[in-house]
Design a protein around this motif. Structure first.
Motif, PDB file in Angstrom:
ATOM      1  N   LYS A 158      39.352  11.346  16.491  1.00  0.00           N
ATOM      2  CA  LYS A 158      38.427  12.384  16.332  1.00  0.00           C
ATOM      3  C   LYS A 158      38.485  13.351  17.710  1.00  0.00           C
ATOM      4  O   LYS A 158      39.274  13.278  18.752  1.00  0.00           O
ATOM      5  N   GLU A 198      36.224  14.137  19.879  1.00  0.00           N
ATOM      6  CA  GLU A 198      35.790  14.242  20.559  1.00  0.00           C
ATOM      7  C   GLU A 198      36.254  13.449  21.734  1.00  0.00           C
ATOM      8  O   GLU A 198      37.913  12.851  21.162  1.00  0.00           O
ATOM      9  N   GLY A 199      36.681  13.606  23.543  1.00  0.00           N
ATOM     10  CA  GLY A 199      37.081  13.051  24.245  1.00  0.00           C
ATOM     11  C   GLY A 199      38.553  14.160  24.431  1.00  0.00           C
ATOM     12  O   GLY A 199      38.606  15.128  23.734  1.00  0.00           O
TER      13      GLY A 199
END
Length: 172
Positions: free
Chosen positions: A14, A16-17
């Motif tokens: 995904k 995010e991160g």
């Protein structure tokens, strides 16, 4: 250039991160130099990643496994099961890659104490160049009790020893 860069990143899933940004940057740099690139990421990755970065859903590891919630023992049991599954899935990537021209190299951008052993076990029989970016997991450092840390160091040392004489494997 007729070489392929294969990024092996089970955590690529995904936006995010840091995984998306990091893998995307590596892909862009290598493509600018004429390399074909492919990212083997988590099976639940976004469709947009598949299209944008030639990413393939591959890894089936469940990081949200309920076994991880068992204090201390859960993290250990999860990692043991992870090793076998992860090793099998890396072997599958190599089998798929070998069907092509065979002129490729591997990048493992997220190597931790818990996945270095299966990576080493696979790479000990591989002749293609491989780069391993070793990282420290804040999550595991905080979650694991101090008495486990020598065990993690032992795992790392053993895994590095397996590949000690492999001139095609490089650590960063």
């Amino acid at each position: 250039c007729s070489s392929d860069l294969i990024i092996v990143d089970e955590q690529f899933e995904k936006i995010e991160g840091h995984y998306y940004d990091y893998d995307k940057s590596v892909v862009e740099i290598f493509q600018q130099h004429g390399f074909e690139t492919v990212i083997y990421g988590h099976q639940n990755m976004l469709q947009a990643f598949r299209d944008e970065l030639n990413a393939r859903p591959w890894f089936t590891i469940n990081a949200k496994s309920k076994i991880r919630k068992i204090p201390i023992l859960g993290a250990i049991l999860y990692r043991i099961g992870f090793w076998k599954k992860y090793e099998q899935e890396i072997k599958g990537i190599l089998a798929e890659a070998s069907k092509k021209n065979g002129n490729y190299f591997l990048l493992f951008p997220n190597v931790y104490w818990y996945n270095i052993l299966p990576i080493s076990r696979v790479l000990k029989n591989v002749k293609v160049p491989a780069a391993l970016l070793f990282r420290v997991s804040i999550f595991d450092t905080v979650r694991l009790p101090k008495f486990i840390l020598p065990v993690t160091m032992g795992i790392i040392k053993y895994a590095v020893k397996i590949l000690r004489n492999k001139k095609n494997v490089h650590y960063f």
